[in-house]
Write an enzyme that holds these catalytic residues in place. Structure first.
Site, PDB file in Angstrom:
ATOM      1  N   GLY A 145       0.810  -1.212   0.000  1.00  0.00           N
ATOM      2  CA  GLY A 145       0.000   0.000   0.000  1.00  0.00           C
ATOM      3  C   GLY A 145       0.841   1.259   0.000  1.00  0.00           C
ATOM      4  O   GLY A 145       0.536   2.221  -0.702  1.00  0.00           O
ATOM      5  N   THR A 146       1.912   1.246   0.760  1.00  0.00           N
ATOM      6  CA  THR A 146       2.783   2.419   0.832  1.00  0.00           C
ATOM      7  C   THR A 146       3.392   2.732  -0.535  1.00  0.00           C
ATOM      8  O   THR A 146       3.451   3.886  -0.954  1.00  0.00           O
ATOM      9  CB  THR A 146       3.884   2.206   1.888  1.00  0.00           C
ATOM     10  N   ASN A 204      -7.912   4.301   9.208  1.00  0.00           N
ATOM     11  CA  ASN A 204      -7.444   3.058   9.816  1.00  0.00           C
ATOM     12  C   ASN A 204      -7.677   2.992  11.318  1.00  0.00           C
ATOM     13  O   ASN A 204      -7.882   1.922  11.872  1.00  0.00           O
ATOM     14  CB  ASN A 204      -5.956   2.835   9.505  1.00  0.00           C
ATOM     15  N   GLN A 240      -7.848   0.479   3.807  1.00  0.00           N
ATOM     16  CA  GLN A 240      -8.762  -0.075   4.816  1.00  0.00           C
ATOM     17  C   GLN A 240     -10.145  -0.367   4.240  1.00  0.00           C
ATOM     18  O   GLN A 240     -10.864  -1.207   4.768  1.00  0.00           O
ATOM     19  CB  GLN A 240      -8.900   0.891   6.005  1.00  0.00           C
ATOM     20  N   SER A 266      -3.970  -2.584  -0.393  1.00  0.00           N
ATOM     21  CA  SER A 266      -2.904  -3.400   0.168  1.00  0.00           C
ATOM     22  C   SER A 266      -3.418  -4.820   0.357  1.00  0.00           C
ATOM     23  O   SER A 266      -4.511  -5.019   0.906  1.00  0.00           O
ATOM     24  CB  SER A 266      -2.479  -2.811   1.513  1.00  0.00           C
ATOM     25  N   GLY A 267      -2.635  -5.802  -0.077  1.00  0.00           N
ATOM     26  CA  GLY A 267      -3.079  -7.194  -0.004  1.00  0.00           C
ATOM     27  C   GLY A 267      -3.302  -7.701   1.407  1.00  0.00           C
ATOM     28  O   GLY A 267      -4.314  -8.327   1.705  1.00  0.00           O
ATOM     29  N   HIS A 268      -2.350  -7.384   2.301  1.00  0.00           N
ATOM     30  CA  HIS A 268      -2.400  -8.034   3.615  1.00  0.00           C
ATOM     31  C   HIS A 268      -3.494  -7.504   4.530  1.00  0.00           C
ATOM     32  O   HIS A 268      -3.677  -7.999   5.632  1.00  0.00           O
ATOM     33  CB  HIS A 268      -1.029  -7.987   4.298  1.00  0.00           C
ATOM     34  N   THR A 306      10.099  -7.621 -12.177  1.00  0.00           N
ATOM     35  CA  THR A 306       9.473  -8.899 -12.508  1.00  0.00           C
ATOM     36  C   THR A 306       8.218  -9.118 -11.668  1.00  0.00           C
ATOM     37  O   THR A 306       8.221  -8.876 -10.461  1.00  0.00           O
ATOM     38  CB  THR A 306      10.473 -10.047 -12.244  1.00  0.00           C
ATOM     39  N   CYS A 332       2.589   5.753  24.282  1.00  0.00           N
ATOM     40  CA  CYS A 332       3.561   4.724  24.630  1.00  0.00           C
ATOM     41  C   CYS A 332       3.606   3.578  23.637  1.00  0.00           C
ATOM     42  O   CYS A 332       4.559   2.828  23.596  1.00  0.00           O
ATOM     43  CB  CYS A 332       3.259   4.170  26.003  1.00  0.00           C
TER      44      CYS A 332
END
Lengths: 392, 282
Positions: A73-74, A152, A180, A200-202, A238, A326
């Site tokens: 995605g990036t 997101n 998203q 994005s695939g994941h 490729t 944090c």
């Protein structure tokens, strides 16, 4: 991990669907040819890549020639933004929102330091974009507007149809990060005048390492990666054949399960949200619940801190995420929640649960049970809001 | 996920001495809700000045809770004089180490202890007004004394270290120069220990011209040319560089902006970090 895992961090990444793994396997072993080769061994691969491309196109109701495979995605976001700007170097104004993913946010920041005039559109308390502000900021110098389809962190969906029509009427290019949204809500490129769109695939049960840039026919975009003639000369390198096949299968499944996602996943999300907001000492939902992804809820627990919550959830095998400072690795809490004007007392204690079609009602009960216990425990340690616990 | 060691995890999961002492002899607070962590320390002290009990309440992350728990274990049974010598480093050592980004949690523990000791000896806590005068980092409300004390105790050398330990400089970054000055001040005090100062390499003017031209060519001209402009080096006097903007740039209203926000930072990055750029009109 021996204990049962309750995975509710699907906006971070998803489980690769077993059907996807199965579809990919032959392309690691017997079908290893190069899709660009002239011989039969490579040539047979091209047919499979074309099929996958058609499946991705079907999910977006786009033409297969408008689908470019990328590595993530990036990369899609970067390629879209840089490519559009390189194609019209005379225009030096760009617009984005204040709640973008770092893949867009940091690219805009970089461009702002390198001679571009950057406008950031605000969001309101519910995370809704200010369309009037966008209307005002658009001018004849505007080269590109990039605004995400869905956020997101909160899951809030932006009115992309309206935004795209507005941007196009002013002659600028429009890119949307749909990482998203894709697979969770309907996307129709025949209807919505988006020029470029990232997937994005994941995030939709394909593996990490594969993405898509949708590039509308007739839109000028200078290639980001130069080299061979793959992807019609629009993205050299490729073809990542097994992953392309996997993404094709994942898009096909997402298409099939879209109504399940919108009905069943939304039901589980609502159940989780209602149980927690009703039974917790102080829990409130962040974002516009009327226009939201079916799988996401972002809940702030007042006076307790997000990292502590996540660590205690982890102890019992529950995976979620937080907008607390944090957990970000920086000292700053979530830029999305801060842009919405959520007070610090709630930002630090925000937890995002993002579900998928693999979650069950049992998962929800497990989260509610532990989350209520954890809230009580951390409130008992906290120096803040002590009267409220006793009153509860 | 943070890489917490077993001891930190254990103290987070089973924090010692959580709670309240209603009739405490000394109370100290540190941190704030806005920063994402806050600690309240309460002590019971007998007439010999020995801490017989310590309790805490904290809002914060895993290492904040572990640090507070460790602190109470460190001080119970000790005299007020003894605990006045305890530093944040003692808390870190007790826990067997913290991730560097989490050092500020141990500092918060130390600050709460310091406040409790002051409170015990009847010193009024610093008022907000007083504190404001000494604030270096506006984003996280960190004072010069707080920075000097951690730099000294932990032998910190960089702004990044200071940010890890106190959060100072982690927000808008506008106080980095002040923090650097404080680090140098402490280093100056420790001169006898002969702290090696980072050497800035001295360039001859000839080397400088070469580097500046190279930076113009690679970093600056491509951007200016895209706008129909150009740049020329006029003179160098020490670290003062004079340039002239050409073409479209010479009449551009944002030229001075480009000069200070783009050209100067580039020359500082690639040539020398003390360069200032000025423009002469052709």
């Amino acid at each position: 991990m021996s204990q049962n895992v309750v995975y509710t961090d699907n906006n971070a990444t998803t489980m690769v669907a077993p059907e996807v793994v199965e579809a990919m396997m032959p392309f690691f072993s017997q079908l290893y040819g190069n899709a660009s080769s002239m011989h039969f061994f490579g040539g047979q691969i091209k047919k499979h890549v074309d099929e996958a491309r058609a499946k991705v196109a079907a999910l977006l109701n786009a033409d297969p020639t408008e689908i470019i495979f990328t590595s993530c995605g990036t990369e899609s976001d970067n390629a879209a933004i840089r490519g559009i700007l390189a194609a019209q170097p005379e225009k030096r104004h760009i617009i984005t929102s204040r709640v973008e993913h770092p893949a867009v946010k940091n690219m805009f920041q970089h461009l702002g330091k390198n001679g571009y005039r950057v406008s950031e559109i605000s969001v309101d308390r519910l995370g809704r974009i200010d369309l009037d502000e966008l209307r005002e900021k658009l001018d004849h110098e505007t080269a590109l507007v990039s605004i995400m389809w869905a956020n997101n962190e909160t899951g809030v969906i932006f009115p992309i149809q309206e935004i795209a029509e507005l941007v196009k009427s002013r002659g600028a290019a429009f890119h949307t990060d749909a990482v998203q949204a894709a697979g969770k809500v309907g996307i129709d490129m025949k209807k919505t005048p988006v020029d470029l769109l990232s997937v994005s695939g994941h995030k939709l049960h394909a593996p990490k390492g594969i993405g898509v840039l949708y590039l509308r026919k007739g839109v000028h975009c200078v290639p980001f990666i130069m080299g061979g003639h793959q992807e019609n000369g629009r993205r050299a390198g490729t073809e990542n054949v097994p992953y392309i096949i996997g993404l094709g299968r994942a898009c096909e499944l997402a298409h099939q399960f879209m109504s399940v996602e919108q009905r069943e996943v939304a039901r589980l999300r609502d159940l989780l949200e209602n149980e927690l907001t009703e039974k917790a000492i102080d829990a409130t939902v962040n974002g516009d619940i009327e226009h939201r992804l079916p799988n996401t809820t972002n809940i702030s627990f007042k006076y307790i801190e997000g990292e502590s919550i996540l660590m205690l959830l982890s102890e019992v095998g529950i995976a979620a995420s937080s907008g607390s400072a944090c957990t970000s690795g920086s000292l700053e809490p979530s830029h999305v929640l801060r842009a919405m004007g959520i007070p610090f007392t709630r930002v630090h204690g925000s937890v995002r649960f993002s579900l998928s079609r693999y979650n069950t009602e049992q998962d929800i009960h497990c989260i509610v049970k532990h989350m209520l216990r954890i809230e009580k425990r951390l409130r008992d340690i906290s120096p803040f809001g002590r009267d409220e616990i006793h009153a509860h | 996920m943070w890489d917490y060691n077993e001891k930190v995890k254990e103290h987070f999961l089973n924090p010692r001495n959580v709670g309240e002492i209603k009739d405490a002899d000394a109370v100290g607070e540190a941190g704030s809700l806005a920063c994402g962590d806050q600690l309240k320390l309460m002590l019971k002290v007998d007439d010999k000045g020995i801490i017989t009990d310590a309790k805490f309440q904290t809002f914060g992350c895993g290492s904040a809770i572990a640090s507070a728990s460790a602190l109470t274990e460190l001080i119970i049974g000790k005299s007020m004089d003894e605990v006045a010598k305890i530093s944040n480093k003692d808390i870190v050592d007790y826990l067997g180490g913290l991730p560097v980004e989490k050092m500020h949690c141990s500092v918060m523990g130390h600050e709460a202890l310091e406040a409790a000791v002051n409170n015990y000896y009847g010193e009024s806590p610093e008022t907000l007004e007083d504190k404001k005068k000494h604030v270096v980092c506006e984003c996280f409300g960190v004072t010069d004394q707080e920075i000097i004390s951690v730099v000294r105790d932990n032998k910190l050398l960089t702004v990044e270290d200071v940010t890890h330990y106190t959060k100072a400089g982690g927000g808008c970054m506008s106080c980095h120069d002040k923090i650097r000055a404080l680090i140098e001040k402490v280093a100056g005090e420790a001169e006898k220990a002969a702290l090696p100062k980072p050497e800035t390499k001295k360039l001859t003017n000839l080397q400088k011209v070469k580097l500046i031209e190279e930076t113009f060519e690679k970093e600056i001209r491509p951007m200016l040319r895209a706008d129909g402009g150009d740049i020329e080096l006029i003179d160098i006097e020490g670290s003062r560089v004079t340039v002239s903007l050409r073409g479209m740039c010479s009449s551009c209203t944002s030229a001075s902006f480009t000069l200070k926000k783009y050209i100067e930072p580039k020359l500082r990055e690639f040539v020398s970090d003390d360069i200032t750029v000025e423009e002469v009109k052709p």
